[in-house]
Design an enzyme around this catalytic site. Sequence first.
Site, PDB file in Angstrom:
ATOM      1  N   PHE A  74       0.736  -1.175   0.065  1.00 38.71           N
ATOM      2  CA  PHE A  74       0.081  -0.101   0.016  1.00 38.71           C
ATOM      3  C   PHE A  74       0.789   1.131  -0.030  1.00 38.71           C
ATOM      4  O   PHE A  74       0.387   2.404   0.011  1.00 38.71           O
ATOM      5  CB  PHE A  74      -1.228  -0.150   1.098  1.00 38.71           C
ATOM      6  CG  PHE A  74      -0.553   0.206   2.703  1.00 38.71           C
ATOM      7  CD1 PHE A  74      -1.324   0.704   3.549  1.00 38.71           C
ATOM      8  CD2 PHE A  74       0.909  -0.054   2.843  1.00 38.71           C
ATOM      9  CE1 PHE A  74      -0.753   1.072   4.806  1.00 38.71           C
ATOM     10  CE2 PHE A  74       1.290   0.449   4.143  1.00 38.71           C
ATOM     11  CZ  PHE A  74       0.433   0.735   5.067  1.00 38.71           C
ATOM     12  N   TYR A  75       2.147   1.313  -0.137  1.00 36.65           N
ATOM     13  CA  TYR A  75       2.970   2.327  -0.233  1.00 36.65           C
ATOM     14  C   TYR A  75       2.351   3.074  -1.527  1.00 36.65           C
ATOM     15  O   TYR A  75       2.383   2.651  -2.520  1.00 36.65           O
ATOM     16  CB  TYR A  75       4.376   2.053  -0.517  1.00 36.65           C
ATOM     17  CG  TYR A  75       5.145   1.676   0.691  1.00 36.65           C
ATOM     18  CD1 TYR A  75       4.464   1.720   1.886  1.00 36.65           C
ATOM     19  CD2 TYR A  75       6.415   1.340   0.662  1.00 36.65           C
ATOM     20  CE1 TYR A  75       5.216   1.588   3.015  1.00 36.65           C
ATOM     21  CE2 TYR A  75       6.972   0.849   2.043  1.00 36.65           C
ATOM     22  CZ  TYR A  75       6.566   0.967   3.054  1.00 36.65           C
ATOM     23  OH  TYR A  75       7.129   0.732   4.272  1.00 36.65           O
ATOM     24  N   THR A  76       2.253   4.541  -1.351  1.00 39.27           N
ATOM     25  CA  THR A  76       1.842   5.485  -2.454  1.00 39.27           C
ATOM     26  C   THR A  76       0.377   4.797  -2.954  1.00 39.27           C
ATOM     27  O   THR A  76       0.528   4.977  -4.397  1.00 39.27           O
ATOM     28  CB  THR A  76       2.708   5.859  -3.470  1.00 39.27           C
ATOM     29  OG1 THR A  76       3.605   4.874  -3.853  1.00 39.27           O
ATOM     30  CG2 THR A  76       3.683   6.825  -2.744  1.00 39.27           C
ATOM     31  N   SER A 126      -0.347   1.755  -3.562  1.00 34.21           N
ATOM     32  CA  SER A 126       0.260   0.579  -4.543  1.00 34.21           C
ATOM     33  C   SER A 126       1.087   1.151  -5.689  1.00 34.21           C
ATOM     34  O   SER A 126       1.463   0.286  -6.184  1.00 34.21           O
ATOM     35  CB  SER A 126      -0.953  -0.353  -4.794  1.00 34.21           C
ATOM     36  OG  SER A 126      -1.584   0.132  -5.877  1.00 34.21           O
TER      37      SER A 126
END
Length: 361
Positions: free
Chosen positions: A59-61, A63
């Site tokens: 889920f960083y940025t 995905s």
Amino acid sequence: MPLDHYVTLGRSGLRVSPFCLGAMTFGEDLGWGSSVEESQQIIDRYIELGGNFIDTANFYTKSHSEKILGDHIGRHPARRDRLVLATKFSGNLYPGDPNGGGSGRKSIVSACDNSLRRLQTDYIDLYWLHNWDVHTPIEETMAALEDLVRAGKVRYVGVSDTPAWKVAQANVTAHFRGWSAFIGLQIEYSLLERTVEQELVPLALEFGIGITPWSPLKSGVLSGKYTRATAGSAKPARGGFVEPFLNEKTFTLVDALEEIARAHETTVARVALAWVQGRPGVTSTIIGARRLDQLEDNVKALEVKLGADDLARLDALTKPTFGFPQNMQPIFPAIHNGGTRVNGVQMPPSPFILQKGEKPY
């Protein structure tokens, strides 16, 4: 020590660079971060310098971080196989879906398949449990991870941001059942965050788990940008992460870092990074660069060798005070071995030791 002086991660055969490239800032979807183009330049330069370890999360940025890595690396199998790609599960990308995140089997399998799709690869080198899910039995999580390993979708597993007692439970369970155990421990660790030294660092040393610190510069607080002189003018992009630490304690520490940096003809950020990388149990420190010049500067921290006086000065400013049982540690050697010599060290006498001629009740 250059980036291509590889080290094994914990008690495993996985070779990684001493600095890991953190990809949390790849993509501008949250209003800050690196553009796609600059993210690609950072990846290329890190690899060119000999780095092989890249860390992201599902889920960083939103995905986008995984997709940037996949678009840039995943399409080239030869290049992909030379790298250690690490990503994480637990984060929920789907509002309203109770199984969209966490550490249950349904969520883990789905998250893994989606990460593989975005990364454009058929395996993940190191799959991290991002943070402890209190609603899922750890046996279920470890069994699901073992199935992914046996299916060839995952090579190794690690754990991040989880209490020490739960990590110990997970690894003991895995060892007894013949499952893959956690080989890496990802924790926040810096001169401004040393509470991990009470339980998590001793856990890692005892179990042979390689520590990979995140936020070694405390979200940029220890980058050298924030000083007494710039306190009123340097406006942090991630204010909520930075502003609570812009206080007298931090500025006193930064003053010391500046003096040490001048003595070593280097920068404040490099000194702070060198301190973290030199801590017991640390295998590979995660450096997050939003710009190419930040990467170039941070990598040079591997050339910094702090002396005993430097370390003692930083320790005096930042070492936390722990409660029970750590505050009892000085007494234990005397109680256990009072007045004897053990492993070449003379132990202090115990106040409870029997005097000559006395007998225990």
